[in-house]
Design a protein around this motif. Structure first.
Motif, short mmCIF file in Angstrom:
data_model
loop_
_atom_site.label_atom_id
_atom_site.label_comp_id
_atom_site.label_asym_id
_atom_site.label_seq_id
_atom_site.Cartn_x
_atom_site.Cartn_y
_atom_site.Cartn_z
N SER A 28 18.68 -11.46 23.50
CA SER A 28 17.90 -10.76 22.48
C SER A 28 17.94 -9.26 22.73
O SER A 28 18.14 -8.48 21.81
CB SER A 28 16.49 -11.32 22.52
OG SER A 28 15.58 -10.44 21.97
N SER A 29 17.77 -8.86 23.99
CA SER A 29 17.91 -7.44 24.31
C SER A 29 18.19 -7.27 25.79
O SER A 29 17.93 -8.17 26.59
CB SER A 29 16.63 -6.68 23.94
OG SER A 29 15.54 -7.19 24.66
N PHE A 64 17.91 -4.11 28.77
CA PHE A 64 17.58 -2.71 29.04
C PHE A 64 17.46 -2.39 30.53
O PHE A 64 17.16 -3.26 31.34
CB PHE A 64 16.31 -2.28 28.29
CG PHE A 64 15.13 -3.18 28.52
CD1 PHE A 64 14.90 -4.25 27.67
CD2 PHE A 64 14.27 -2.95 29.57
CE1 PHE A 64 13.82 -5.09 27.87
CE2 PHE A 64 13.19 -3.78 29.76
CZ PHE A 64 12.96 -4.85 28.92
N ALA A 96 9.38 -6.72 24.84
CA ALA A 96 10.70 -7.23 24.45
C ALA A 96 10.66 -8.75 24.29
O ALA A 96 11.28 -9.31 23.38
CB ALA A 96 11.74 -6.83 25.49
N SER A 135 11.42 -10.91 21.00
CA SER A 135 12.43 -11.96 20.95
C SER A 135 11.87 -13.23 20.32
O SER A 135 12.59 -14.00 19.71
CB SER A 135 12.94 -12.27 22.35
OG SER A 135 12.01 -13.07 23.04
#
Ligand SMILES: Nc1ncnc2c1ncn2[C@@H]1O[C@H](COP(=O)(O)OP(=O)(O)OP(=O)(O)O)[C@@H](O)[C@H]1O
Ligand SMILES: [Mg+2]
Lengths: 257, 283
Positions: free
Chosen positions: A209-210, A212, A237, A241
């Motif tokens: 989903s992400s 970082f 985050a 998601s």
């Protein structure tokens, strides 16, 4: 360098556990993988470990495609999985049995020292506490000097205090040997405290989903404002998601993970 | 007040708490248990001895212990007892060895391969439900009335528990443990030697002990089918000649030998099983 190249995993029962997962991890990096239950975190680790094959795509370590367990990749499971018929020393030596005896004993002594269990070499697994057993499991996977260490919720069964002390052990090991660590966790603080980079996954089908960077220096302070901020960022985050699932799915608050 | 007293010393002796109280407590209890266990047979034996000695009962069909031991002693002195024991023991051991080897091999194959299991297991399960004595006429026809047919019968008796034990143990080895072996890239052979074998060992030892127990049962059946020596022969002979003391002497010998061989097997395997974390009452 660990390259996960657009990997799909569909289980024989039709479950799409991973969908086009793409991730590059540099040598010595610590990556935390977080996400709701069933989003494919364990599946991803098992593919990297070479325990299960990918349906499509591939995983490569320094250019070698991983088809079966790679000599440079170690795995620590959620449970210690010690072999009950071997002593602590026997378990730790399990992966280096091909070495001559003297060398093997030296390695076993060294890694046991690192996890703080030198006095426990002759004990049976049944005589260990949960935290000690997990430390032996860590020592066992370290003995062959893996370049990549995969950890699947290794500390989730332990109390907060033991967990914190194992974090220190792990960081110490990492400083000494500089392995790549891929750590699956449900614990946002654990991710914030240990990781360089956080990968957030989401389910059905499991995908990234992400991703970082935390950008925090070490040593870190568990109670610092920076770490609090990092935790909030990860939680946010995770929330995202779960929110961006297709309409109609029930929303699960990230705090419930 | 008394509860406090009970808690206090335990807390004080925390590190050594478990081994210290258990050992002195376990010792007398073990002794008491032994005494309790032999109380009934000793009392019965004594009672019978007295009843026969005082003429209350006659010991023709049920000889008193003194006559039983006299018979055993006489058999031992003439060397006859040892000849019979030797014959029976040789049959049991030969049959046990054959049955164990066959059971281990077939069990391992069935455990390792789904296909082999589907082919072999239904037949064996069917054969297992045949009563042992039913084989006797067939084995006599096939193998004659001498040692071969007896050993074959005992081997059949030992085969099934060993087969089932090995097969069951292999199919219940934890996938998680096997994965540890895979992570360290063990070859197929190493996987068997370093993971599967140790993992099934406790179940295997139990199966062997069960097999040996059945071996002792089957040797009697085997010796009933016409033997000129052996403890089973003593039984038949005692019946035909009306010597109940000889029958009882043979039964007692069976009990002792069965216990001893089982104990030897358990003792021989114990060093390999010290790692076990199963529930085990002290001694
Ligand atoms: N052996 C299997 N056969 C079929 N489906 C499976 C298998 N293992 C996992 N799955 C399914 O694949 C999906 C991903 O599972 P996985 O174990 O990777 O999740 P996870 O992210 O590790 O979850 P958790 O956080 O609960 O451990 C789930 O929907 C699960 O039901
Ligand atoms: Mg999982």
């Amino acid at each position: 360098m660990l390259n996960i190249q657009s990997v799909d995993k569909i289980y024989p029962n039709g479950v799409r556990a991973l969908d086009r997962v793409r991730l590059d991890i540099t040598q010595g990096e610590i990556v935390a993988v977080v996400g709701g239950s069933g989003c494919g975190k364990s599946t991803l680790l098992r593919l990297i470990a070479g325990l299960d094959p990918a349906t499509r795509g591939s995983v490569a370590l320094d250019g070698d495609t991983i088809l079966s367990p790679h000599p440079c990749v170690g795995m620590i499971f959620q449970e210690p999985r010690l072999l009950p018929w071997l002593t602590v020393a026997g378990n730790v030596a399990f992966g280096v049995s091909h070495l001559p005896r003297g060398k093997r004993d030296a390695i076993v002594g060294e890694v046991l020292l690192r996890v703080g269990l030198s006095d426990y070499a002759d004990r049976w697994p049944r005589e260990l506490s949960g935290g000690q057993a997990q430390r032996v499991a860590i020592a066992r996977s370290l003995a062959p000097r893996p370049k990549v260490l995969l950890l699947d919720e290794p500390f989730s069964a332990l109390d907060a205090f033991t967990r914190a002390s194992l974090h220190e052990h792990l960081l110490e090991l990492w400083r000494a040997l500089q392995p790549t660590l891929v750590l699956v966790t449900h614990d946002v603080e654990e991710a914030a405290y240990l990781a360089d980079r956080v990968v957030v996954m989401r389910p059905q089908p499991g995908r990234i989903s992400s991703v970082f960077e935390l950008g925090l220096k070490r040593p870190r302070d568990r109670y610092s404002a920076e770490l609090e901020a990092a935790k909030r960022r990860i939680l946010h985050a995770l929330d995202q998601s779960l929110r961006t699932r297709s309409a109609g799915d029930e929303l699960v608050p990230a705090a419930a993970i | 007040m008394s509860a406090m007293d009970a808690v206090q010393p335990r807390d004080a002796a925390q590190p050594a708490a478990s081994p210290i109280p258990s050992t002195p407590a376990a010792k007398p209890r073990l002794g008491t248990k032994f005494v309790l266990g032999i109380l009934l047979p000793v009392a019965l034996a004594l009672g019978w001895e007295i009843a026969v000695a005082t003429g209350f009962a006659q010991g023709r069909l049920m000889p008193p212990p003194s006559r039983l031991f006299k018979t055993l002693y006489d058999l031992a002195i003439t060397g006859e007892l040892w000849r019979h024991i030797g014959a029976t023991l040789a049959r049991v051991l030969a049959g046990f060895a054959l049955g164990t080897i066959a059971g281990t091999i077939v069990g391992a194959i069935a455990g390792a391969s789904r296909l082999a299991k589907d082919i072999v297991d239904p037949t064996l399960q069917g054969l297992r439900s045949v009563p042992s004595i039913a084989w006797v006429p067939l084995f006599i026809l096939w193998l004659g009335i001498f040692e071969e047919s007896k050993i074959a019968l005992i081997a059949v008796g030992c085969f099934f528990p060993v087969y089932l034990g090995v097969f069951g143990a292999i199919s219940s080895v934890d996938r998680k443990t096997v994965e540890v072996g895979r992570m360290f890239r063990l070859s197929q052979f190493q996987l068997v030697r370093r993971i599967l074998l140790p993992a099934i060992l406790p179940a295997y030892v139990l199966a062997l002990r069960q097999g040996l127990g059945l071996g002792w049962m089957f040797v009697v059946a085997a010796e009933f089918m016409g033997a000129s020596e052996g403890l089973g022969y003593l039984l038949v002979d005692g019946q035909q000649l009306g010597k109940p003391d000889q029958i009882l002497a043979a039964i007692l010998t069976f009990a002792i030998l069965g216990k001893i061989t089982d104990g030897l097997l358990a003792a021989a395997s114990a060093p390999f099983l010290t790692w076990q974390d199963a529930f085990a009452p002290k001694n």
